[in-house]
Design a protein around this motif. Sequence first.
Motif, PDB file in Angstrom:
ATOM      1  N   UNK A 106      46.184  30.867  59.639  1.00  0.00           N
ATOM      2  CA  UNK A 106      45.618  31.313  60.905  1.00  0.00           C
ATOM      3  C   UNK A 106      46.624  31.065  62.016  1.00  0.00           C
ATOM      4  N   UNK A 107      46.467  31.808  63.099  1.00  0.00           N
ATOM      5  CA  UNK A 107      47.244  31.531  64.307  1.00  0.00           C
ATOM      6  C   UNK A 107      46.256  31.367  65.452  1.00  0.00           C
ATOM      7  N   UNK A 108      46.553  30.416  66.338  1.00  0.00           N
ATOM      8  CA  UNK A 108      45.706  30.163  67.506  1.00  0.00           C
ATOM      9  C   UNK A 108      46.599  30.176  68.740  1.00  0.00           C
ATOM     10  N   UNK A 109      46.288  31.064  69.667  1.00  0.00           N
ATOM     11  CA  UNK A 109      46.997  31.118  70.948  1.00  0.00           C
ATOM     12  C   UNK A 109      46.502  29.959  71.812  1.00  0.00           C
ATOM     13  N   UNK A 110      47.425  29.242  72.429  1.00  0.00           N
ATOM     14  CA  UNK A 110      47.087  28.050  73.221  1.00  0.00           C
ATOM     15  C   UNK A 110      47.041  28.362  74.718  1.00  0.00           C
ATOM     16  N   UNK A 111      46.292  29.400  75.069  1.00  0.00           N
ATOM     17  CA  UNK A 111      46.175  29.840  76.467  1.00  0.00           C
ATOM     18  C   UNK A 111      47.533  30.193  77.055  1.00  0.00           C
ATOM     19  N   UNK A 112      48.358  30.858  76.280  1.00  0.00           N
ATOM     20  CA  UNK A 112      49.694  31.216  76.738  1.00  0.00           C
ATOM     21  C   UNK A 112      49.608  32.261  77.858  1.00  0.00           C
ATOM     22  N   UNK A 113      50.626  32.268  78.694  1.00  0.00           N
ATOM     23  CA  UNK A 113      50.666  33.202  79.816  1.00  0.00           C
ATOM     24  C   UNK A 113      50.853  34.646  79.347  1.00  0.00           C
ATOM     25  N   UNK A 130      57.863  32.983  76.407  1.00  0.00           N
ATOM     26  CA  UNK A 130      57.153  32.064  75.524  1.00  0.00           C
ATOM     27  C   UNK A 130      56.719  30.843  76.323  1.00  0.00           C
ATOM     28  N   UNK A 131      55.458  30.461  76.173  1.00  0.00           N
ATOM     29  CA  UNK A 131      54.920  29.300  76.898  1.00  0.00           C
ATOM     30  C   UNK A 131      55.398  27.986  76.273  1.00  0.00           C
ATOM     31  N   UNK A 132      55.264  26.903  77.031  1.00  0.00           N
ATOM     32  CA  UNK A 132      55.698  25.582  76.547  1.00  0.00           C
ATOM     33  C   UNK A 132      55.075  25.249  75.201  1.00  0.00           C
ATOM     34  N   UNK A 133      53.769  25.362  75.099  1.00  0.00           N
ATOM     35  CA  UNK A 133      53.043  25.227  73.837  1.00  0.00           C
ATOM     36  C   UNK A 133      52.321  26.547  73.636  1.00  0.00           C
ATOM     37  N   UNK A 137      58.253  26.629  73.850  1.00  0.00           N
ATOM     38  CA  UNK A 137      59.587  26.386  74.415  1.00  0.00           C
ATOM     39  C   UNK A 137      59.766  24.977  74.992  1.00  0.00           C
ATOM     40  N   UNK A 138      58.752  24.119  74.885  1.00  0.00           N
ATOM     41  CA  UNK A 138      58.890  22.725  75.343  1.00  0.00           C
ATOM     42  C   UNK A 138      59.317  21.863  74.156  1.00  0.00           C
ATOM     43  N   UNK A 144      56.625  20.649  70.644  1.00  0.00           N
ATOM     44  CA  UNK A 144      56.408  21.645  69.602  1.00  0.00           C
ATOM     45  C   UNK A 144      57.149  21.275  68.313  1.00  0.00           C
ATOM     46  N   UNK A 145      56.768  21.944  67.220  1.00  0.00           N
ATOM     47  CA  UNK A 145      57.439  21.762  65.936  1.00  0.00           C
ATOM     48  C   UNK A 145      58.600  22.749  65.779  1.00  0.00           C
ATOM     49  N   UNK A 146      58.488  23.912  66.425  1.00  0.00           N
ATOM     50  CA  UNK A 146      59.612  24.845  66.476  1.00  0.00           C
ATOM     51  C   UNK A 146      59.833  25.249  67.926  1.00  0.00           C
ATOM     52  N   UNK A 147      61.045  25.020  68.374  1.00  0.00           N
ATOM     53  CA  UNK A 147      61.444  25.263  69.752  1.00  0.00           C
ATOM     54  C   UNK A 147      62.054  26.668  69.859  1.00  0.00           C
ATOM     55  N   UNK A 148      61.387  27.561  70.601  1.00  0.00           N
ATOM     56  CA  UNK A 148      61.882  28.923  70.826  1.00  0.00           C
ATOM     57  C   UNK A 148      62.865  28.872  71.994  1.00  0.00           C
ATOM     58  N   UNK A 149      64.127  29.129  71.700  1.00  0.00           N
ATOM     59  CA  UNK A 149      65.171  29.043  72.725  1.00  0.00           C
ATOM     60  C   UNK A 149      65.345  30.375  73.452  1.00  0.00           C
ATOM     61  N   UNK A 150      65.840  30.297  74.664  1.00  0.00           N
ATOM     62  CA  UNK A 150      66.273  31.473  75.433  1.00  0.00           C
ATOM     63  C   UNK A 150      65.215  32.556  75.587  1.00  0.00           C
TER      64      UNK A 150
END
Length: 122
Positions: free
Chosen positions: A80-87, A65-68, A50-51, A55-61
């Motif tokens: 693959x998907x990698x979680x970036x220590x999201x809350x 969702x964490x900043x990265x 959401x930052x 980011x390459x895709x900005x999740x609005x509203x």
Amino acid sequence: LDGSEATGLLNEDDEATGLLIEEQVHYPTLYRVLTNECICVNKPVFRLGKERSYVDYFVTNNNAVSRGHADIITRGSRYFIRDLNSKNKTYINGQAIPPQCECEILDGSRLTLGNEEFIFNT
């Protein structure tokens, strides 16, 4: 003079190799369920969050969702998907994935970032 010509040739070879590799890569898409949006994953490491400036895709509203939040990684014909220590974690088909771990995703996988759902398509 010979050294610069050799360097020129090496650079041309590198570019040719890069183009050949690029043609072999097939980038996937993500379907954002909430907005009916189709997102083209158009680079080897594609960041979602959401930052806007990070980011390459900005999740609005969506405050869940964490900043990265997560990276979608393309390696040849595998994804693959990698979680970036999201809350609020990242999930594949309802299963939480460990932070900083690259987990393979397959066509049709449901990816959830916090509480925001996407469908992964190859």
